[in-house]
Design an enzyme around this catalytic site. Sequence first.
Site, PDB file in Angstrom:
ATOM      1  N   TYR A 214     -68.749 -30.607 103.984  1.00 50.12           N
ATOM      2  CA  TYR A 214     -67.803 -31.718 104.117  1.00 50.12           C
ATOM      3  C   TYR A 214     -68.010 -32.436 105.453  1.00 50.12           C
ATOM      4  CZ  TYR A 214     -63.420 -34.241 104.826  1.00 50.12           C
ATOM      5  OH  TYR A 214     -62.500 -35.218 105.097  1.00 50.12           O
ATOM      6  N   LYS A 218     -69.132 -36.307 106.249  1.00 50.76           N
ATOM      7  CA  LYS A 218     -68.298 -37.240 107.011  1.00 50.76           C
ATOM      8  C   LYS A 218     -69.046 -37.773 108.233  1.00 50.76           C
ATOM      9  CE  LYS A 218     -65.158 -37.809 104.299  1.00 50.76           C
ATOM     10  NZ  LYS A 218     -64.558 -39.086 103.914  1.00 50.76           N
TER      11      LYS A 218
HETATM   12  N1  LIG Z   1     -56.084 -35.555 104.427  1.00 48.37           N
HETATM   13  C1  LIG Z   1     -56.724 -35.327 105.560  1.00 48.37           C
HETATM   14  O1  LIG Z   1     -56.295 -34.503 106.413  1.00 48.37           O
HETATM   15  C2  LIG Z   1     -57.965 -36.085 105.875  1.00 48.37           C
HETATM   16  C3  LIG Z   1     -58.515 -35.961 107.164  1.00 48.37           C
HETATM   17  C4  LIG Z   1     -59.658 -36.667 107.463  1.00 48.37           C
HETATM   18  C5  LIG Z   1     -60.243 -37.495 106.526  1.00 48.37           C
HETATM   19  N2  LIG Z   1     -59.715 -37.586 105.279  1.00 48.37           N
HETATM   20  C6  LIG Z   1     -60.398 -38.459 104.332  1.00 48.37           C
HETATM   21  O2  LIG Z   1     -59.452 -39.344 103.748  1.00 48.37           O
HETATM   22  C7  LIG Z   1     -59.902 -39.741 102.458  1.00 48.37           C
HETATM   23  C8  LIG Z   1     -58.761 -39.601 101.465  1.00 48.37           C
HETATM   24  O3  LIG Z   1     -58.363 -38.248 101.403  1.00 48.37           O
HETATM   25  P1  LIG Z   1     -56.871 -37.801 101.054  1.00 48.37           P
HETATM   26  O4  LIG Z   1     -56.486 -36.803 102.074  1.00 48.37           O
HETATM   27  O5  LIG Z   1     -56.012 -38.982 100.827  1.00 48.37           O
HETATM   28  O6  LIG Z   1     -57.167 -36.991  99.704  1.00 48.37           O
HETATM   29  P2  LIG Z   1     -56.468 -37.077  98.250  1.00 48.37           P
HETATM   30  O7  LIG Z   1     -54.994 -37.200  98.367  1.00 48.37           O
HETATM   31  O8  LIG Z   1     -57.047 -35.924  97.513  1.00 48.37           O
HETATM   32  O9  LIG Z   1     -57.010 -38.452  97.675  1.00 48.37           O
HETATM   33  C9  LIG Z   1     -58.339 -38.618  97.346  1.00 48.37           C
HETATM   34  C10 LIG Z   1     -58.483 -39.820  96.458  1.00 48.37           C
HETATM   35  O10 LIG Z   1     -59.849 -39.881  96.023  1.00 48.37           O
HETATM   36  C11 LIG Z   1     -59.885 -39.774  94.601  1.00 48.37           C
HETATM   37  N3  LIG Z   1     -61.038 -39.023  94.150  1.00 48.37           N
HETATM   38  C12 LIG Z   1     -61.411 -37.770  94.496  1.00 48.37           C
HETATM   39  N4  LIG Z   1     -62.541 -37.428  93.856  1.00 48.37           N
HETATM   40  C13 LIG Z   1     -62.883 -38.493  93.091  1.00 48.37           C
HETATM   41  C14 LIG Z   1     -63.947 -38.765  92.193  1.00 48.37           C
HETATM   42  N5  LIG Z   1     -64.885 -37.851  91.913  1.00 48.37           N
HETATM   43  N6  LIG Z   1     -63.998 -39.974  91.599  1.00 48.37           N
HETATM   44  C15 LIG Z   1     -63.054 -40.907  91.830  1.00 48.37           C
HETATM   45  N7  LIG Z   1     -62.007 -40.716  92.649  1.00 48.37           N
HETATM   46  C16 LIG Z   1     -61.936 -39.521  93.274  1.00 48.37           C
HETATM   47  C17 LIG Z   1     -58.597 -39.039  94.234  1.00 48.37           C
HETATM   48  O11 LIG Z   1     -58.319 -39.270  92.861  1.00 48.37           O
HETATM   49  P3  LIG Z   1     -57.315 -38.329  91.993  1.00 48.37           P
HETATM   50  O12 LIG Z   1     -55.943 -38.870  92.239  1.00 48.37           O
HETATM   51  O13 LIG Z   1     -57.796 -38.543  90.615  1.00 48.37           O
HETATM   52  O14 LIG Z   1     -57.494 -36.933  92.501  1.00 48.37           O
HETATM   53  C18 LIG Z   1     -57.628 -39.711  95.199  1.00 48.37           C
HETATM   54  O15 LIG Z   1     -57.298 -40.999  94.778  1.00 48.37           O
HETATM   55  C19 LIG Z   1     -61.113 -38.857 102.141  1.00 48.37           C
HETATM   56  O16 LIG Z   1     -62.287 -39.581 102.345  1.00 48.37           O
HETATM   57  C20 LIG Z   1     -61.009 -37.735 103.144  1.00 48.37           C
HETATM   58  O17 LIG Z   1     -62.260 -37.195 103.452  1.00 48.37           O
HETATM   59  C21 LIG Z   1     -58.581 -36.904 104.929  1.00 48.37           C
END
Ligand SMILES: NC(=O)c1ccc[n+]([C@@H]2O[C@H](COP(=O)([O-])OP(=O)(O)OC[C@H]3O[C@@H](n4cnc5c(N)ncnc54)[C@H](OP(=O)(O)O)[C@@H]3O)[C@@H](O)[C@H]2O)c1
Length: 261
Positions: A214, A218
């Site tokens: 991961y 990133k």
């Molecule tokens: N949360 C954190 O602490 C954090 C920290 C640093 C960076 N990030 C980054 O922030 C971004 C969003 O993450 P989040 O925390 O908001 O996660 P999340 O709540 O799991 O949301 C992820 C989104 O991406 C979609 N998704 C995942 N796999 C997919 C696929 N194969 N095809 C199409 N859509 C897909 C999910 O769809 P579904 O609704 O269908 O699952 C959801 O809409 C990511 O790039 C992550 O790396 C997050």
Amino acid sequence: MDKISDALQSVRDLADSNKELTYAFAAIGAGVVGLKLAKCLRSVYRYTIRPSHNLAKRYGDNWAVVTGASDGIGKALAFELASKGFKVGLVGRNQDKLEAVAKDIAEQHKVETKVVVFDFNVHYTAEKIAELSELLGVFEKVSILVNNVGMASYNPLEKMTDENIHKQINVNVVGTTVVSKIMIPKLRANENRAAMLIIASIAAESPCPNLAVYSATKSYDYQLGLSLAQELKDKIDVTVVNTASVKSNMNSGRFLFTITP
Ligand SMILES: NC(=O)c1ccc[n+]([C@@H]2O[C@H](COP(=O)([O-])OP(=O)(O)OC[C@H]3O[C@@H](n4cnc5c(N)ncnc54)[C@H](OP(=O)(O)O)[C@@H]3O)[C@@H](O)[C@H]2O)c1
């Protein structure tokens, strides 16, 4: 204890015997503290007091397209962009979830929405890329692209399944790159300047045991953004955010802290 007292006494003696040196060190100390304080105040100003930029004025009123918009950070950004008056394009894999978000946005912010259903965990053959390109063809001119879609798999590399390795690379690396490439002409077609935001991660910058794949994906996103920021600067403002911990489906336990939003 005696040694500490002796050391302190030596410092006092030195200070008494050489006032200029004492003042010089005091000035350096005050300078360092002053700089830290200024940085701290600047952050408080930026994140609490400073009014937000007028995005619609800078980027016009064409589409704001968000990938991974059905949940978490992407969904929140989609609402935020709609509140600024943009028409919002929601891209993701789950049609029902996306349509529910689209309906809520349209009701709350009275802006046009469009849903594009695509699973980013695919093998990106020429046919698949052509399919994605056709789906994204519904957005002719784009003001803002948010490359948010991402997923993480927590496991030591030696225990990680091949499937999970591929998933993270497909979604976080290839998906983000392919979407960016498809969308650049649409961002260039915007009458105003356009913007591209890439949601990378704090994991891009620090060692992350059990999240090696991961964090490597990133780091790729981070570098992609830094390079595109230079490559596209004539027309497109590219920003990469190395997001820290945010409570979401992807991050629902291990990395939640008292201050996690
Ligand atoms: N949360 C954190 O602490 C954090 C920290 C640093 C960076 N990030 C980054 O922030 C971004 C969003 O993450 P989040 O925390 O908001 O996660 P999340 O709540 O799991 O949301 C992820 C989104 O991406 C979609 N998704 C995942 N796999 C997919 C696929 N194969 N095809 C199409 N859509 C897909 C999910 O769809 P579904 O609704 O269908 O699952 C959801 O809409 C990511 O790039 C992550 O790396 C997050």
